[in-house]
Design an enzyme around this catalytic site. Structure first.
Site, PDB file in Angstrom:
ATOM      1  N   GLY A   1     152.080  41.689 -15.835  1.00 31.12           N
ATOM      2  CA  GLY A   1     152.059  42.918 -16.543  1.00 31.12           C
ATOM      3  C   GLY A   1     151.986  44.058 -15.219  1.00 31.12           C
ATOM      4  O   GLY A   1     152.642  45.103 -15.304  1.00 31.12           O
TER       5      GLY A   1
ATOM      6  N   GLY B   1     150.169  35.243 -17.755  1.00 28.87           N
ATOM      7  CA  GLY B   1     149.513  33.865 -17.698  1.00 28.87           C
ATOM      8  C   GLY B   1     150.472  32.807 -18.188  1.00 28.87           C
ATOM      9  O   GLY B   1     150.782  31.690 -17.947  1.00 28.87           O
TER      10      GLY B   1
ATOM     11  N   LYS C   1     142.518  38.464  -8.445  1.00 25.26           N
ATOM     12  CA  LYS C   1     141.721  37.215  -8.526  1.00 25.26           C
ATOM     13  C   LYS C   1     142.573  36.262  -8.435  1.00 25.26           C
ATOM     14  O   LYS C   1     143.446  35.703  -8.921  1.00 25.26           O
ATOM     15  CB  LYS C   1     140.975  37.161  -9.884  1.00 25.26           C
ATOM     16  CG  LYS C   1     140.017  38.366  -9.964  1.00 25.26           C
ATOM     17  CD  LYS C   1     138.986  38.054 -10.937  1.00 25.26           C
ATOM     18  CE  LYS C   1     139.309  37.172 -12.169  1.00 25.26           C
ATOM     19  NZ  LYS C   1     138.567  37.274 -13.253  1.00 25.26           N
TER      20      LYS C   1
HETATM   21  P1  ADP Z   1     149.827  40.925 -12.743  1.00 28.00           P
HETATM   22  O1  ADP Z   1     149.232  41.748 -13.728  1.00 28.00           O
HETATM   23  O2  ADP Z   1     150.975  41.293 -12.082  1.00 28.00           O
HETATM   24  O3  ADP Z   1     149.433  39.334 -12.946  1.00 28.00           O
HETATM   25  P2  ADP Z   1     146.929  40.936 -11.573  1.00 28.00           P
HETATM   26  O4  ADP Z   1     146.526  41.456 -12.885  1.00 28.00           O
HETATM   27  O5  ADP Z   1     146.743  39.476 -11.116  1.00 28.00           O
HETATM   28  O6  ADP Z   1     148.649  41.284 -11.510  1.00 28.00           O
HETATM   29  O7  ADP Z   1     146.517  41.884 -10.581  1.00 28.00           O
HETATM   30  C1  ADP Z   1     146.697  43.332 -10.604  1.00 28.00           C
HETATM   31  C2  ADP Z   1     145.591  44.155 -10.120  1.00 28.00           C
HETATM   32  O8  ADP Z   1     145.113  43.701  -8.811  1.00 28.00           O
HETATM   33  C3  ADP Z   1     145.910  45.316  -9.825  1.00 28.00           C
HETATM   34  O9  ADP Z   1     145.026  46.242 -11.033  1.00 28.00           O
HETATM   35  C4  ADP Z   1     145.429  45.839  -8.308  1.00 28.00           C
HETATM   36  O10 ADP Z   1     144.847  47.076  -8.438  1.00 28.00           O
HETATM   37  C5  ADP Z   1     144.309  44.898  -8.237  1.00 28.00           C
HETATM   38  N1  ADP Z   1     144.314  44.586  -6.648  1.00 28.00           N
HETATM   39  C6  ADP Z   1     145.361  44.382  -5.762  1.00 28.00           C
HETATM   40  N2  ADP Z   1     145.111  44.293  -4.609  1.00 28.00           N
HETATM   41  C7  ADP Z   1     143.717  44.487  -4.760  1.00 28.00           C
HETATM   42  C8  ADP Z   1     142.541  44.544  -3.614  1.00 28.00           C
HETATM   43  N3  ADP Z   1     142.836  44.326  -2.220  1.00 28.00           N
HETATM   44  N4  ADP Z   1     141.382  44.810  -3.881  1.00 28.00           N
HETATM   45  C9  ADP Z   1     141.040  44.979  -5.516  1.00 28.00           C
HETATM   46  N5  ADP Z   1     142.031  45.080  -6.358  1.00 28.00           N
HETATM   47  C10 ADP Z   1     143.250  44.716  -5.904  1.00 28.00           C
HETATM   48 MG    MG Z   2     147.266  42.141 -14.633  1.00 27.51          MG
END
Ligand code: ADP
Ligand code: MG
Length: 396
Positions: free
Chosen positions: A349, A372, A197
């Site tokens: 994460g 975060g 997001k």
């Molecule tokens: P982080 O934990 O590294 O900060 P986020 O929690 O923001 O990362 O996002 C990770 C999630 O985003 C993963 O579970 C992944 O499946 C999802 N994701 C990545 N690209 C897409 C996409 N195009 N559509 C839907 N979900 C996505």
């Molecule tokens: Mg995450």
């Protein structure tokens, strides 16, 4: 001034209440990624070697102030015991008579992991009574949970007002490395942002644009930017109400001369678990298809941009890397970051899990355990958990 360190403080025979971030992914009662446990090993090893009696406290998931059997810390204690090759005692409560007896029973170098601190309603409200009961379990407080430092909770801020408080080495290193990114990073500085997001990351994007030379966007968040630049994205995940923010960020990047890289092609499918996956130009995503990864042309462009960087910050996978058909984009970026002749930092994460799974963790300069918390730090905000630790007293 740096926050003061526990290194060198006498701890032999003293109960050290150690806040760690053991918020790890679990599946079928097992830890599926132990990156965060490994990150806290240096502090744990140092304190054990010096004869501290360790009372570990962590949260896991979002039980919202009441016990949730699926979020108990038992499997985490088992995984930690394997990593350190020593027993890790557990109690079925966070505070109370059993926790106090277990803490009192510890000998020098022994470990106790309390139950998930978010089972207690007083944790997230930073309730003074709960903080006082937690503080009864230690003689000193050491905070090594950088990943929870953006929350003013009882186990990050409340206890710090009640016990002599110090930072662990992970906390210190996170602050030192991320300060370097906020300060004067070597140019070109390339930020790679992805993940689900855009709303989670708008504030950091705004701040980053004042410092970086290029912004590389992938994952679900890139979809909102594609929408903002007039591209139809079919059934892809996007945040319609964030399109004006994305448009403003696009204008901000242009005004600052920051290169903004968006996907030109994508891996699309009818649903996340469909077997039939196609590569299409982002201008050809039909209404019955959704984008789940960046395409090969985009991988090549992104790898190229990362190759030329001297500083890289990466947060958020490029696609749904958990599924094999959609891992290529995240792999391309991971390999490029690993190969770059640059100071490289990866945070988040899911991003850490991806980097570990893709086998490049050892070639990244700093794996930030904060999601975060790292982003808020890069926004330039003061994290309450960091502010609660007294500063180092200048020598001389
Ligand atoms: P982080 O934990 O590294 O900060 P986020 O929690 O923001 O990362 O996002 C990770 C999630 O985003 C993963 O579970 C992944 O499946 C999802 N994701 C990545 N690209 C897409 C996409 N195009 N559509 C839907 N979900 C996505
Ligand atoms: Mg995450």
């Amino acid at each position: 001034m740096p926050v003061r360190s526990i290194v060198g403080v006498p701890v032999f025979g003293r109960r050290v209440l150690l806040r760690v971030d053991f918020n790890v992914p679990l599946a079928d009662g097992r830890v599926t990624d132990d990156s965060r446990l490994r990150a806290s090993l240096p502090t744990i090893a140092d304190l054990r070697a010096r004869g501290a009696r360790l009372v570990l406290v962590s949260h896991l998931g979002r039980p919202r102030g009441k016990p949730d059997p699926s979020l108990r810390l038992e499997p985490v204690a088992a995984c930690l015991a394997t990593l350190i090759g020593a027993p890790v005692a557990t109690v079925p409560e966070v505070v109370g008579p059993r926790a106090e007896r277990a803490a009192d029973a510890l000998g020098p170098g022994d470990l106790l992991l309390l139950e998930n601190v978010r089972f207690e309603p007083g944790e997230e409200t930073n309730d003074p009574d709960f903080a006082a009961r937690l503080a009864r379990l230690g003689d000193l407080f050491v905070n090594d949970a950088f990943g929870a430092a953006h929350r003013a909770h009882a186990s990050t801020v409340g206890v710090a007002a009640l016990l002599p408080t110090y930072a662990g080495s992970l906390m210190r290193r996170e602050i030192e490395v991320l300060s370097r990114l906020v300060g004067a990073p070597d140019a070109p500085y390339v930020a790679v942002l992805g993940g689900a997001k855009v709303s989670d990351k708008l504030a950091v994007l705004d701040r980053l644009l004042d410092r970086i030379d290029a912004l590389v966007l992938g994952g679900g968040m890139a979809n909102t930017f594609l929408l903002a630049s007039g591209v139809a994205i079919g059934a892809s995940l996007a945040e319609q109400n964030r399109v004006p923010d994305a448009q403003r960020l696009i204008a901000h990047a242009a005004a600052r001369g920051v290169d903004l890289l968006l996907p030109t092609d994508a891996m699309v499918a009818a649903s996340i678990d469909a077997d039939h996956v196609e590569v299409v130009s982002v201008s050809a995503v039909t209404s019955d298809r959704a984008i789940f990864d960046i395409g090969p042309d985009t991988c090549r462009r992104y790898a190229e941009a990362i190759r030329g960087a001297r500083t890289v910050f990466w947060n958020g996978p490029m696609g749904v890397f958990e599924r094999a058909p959609f891992v290529a984009g995240t792999r391309a970026v991971a390999n490029a970051v690993a190969a770059a002749d640059a100071f490289t930092v990866v945070g988040g994460g899911d991003s850490l899990a991806a980097v570990a799974r893709l086998g490049v963790a050892a070639t990244i300069d700093h794996l930030s355990t904060g999601g975060g918390a790292s982003l808020e730090f890069l926004e330039g905000r003061t994290l309450p958990g960091v502010a609660a630790i007294p500063q180092e007293v200048a020598a001389g």
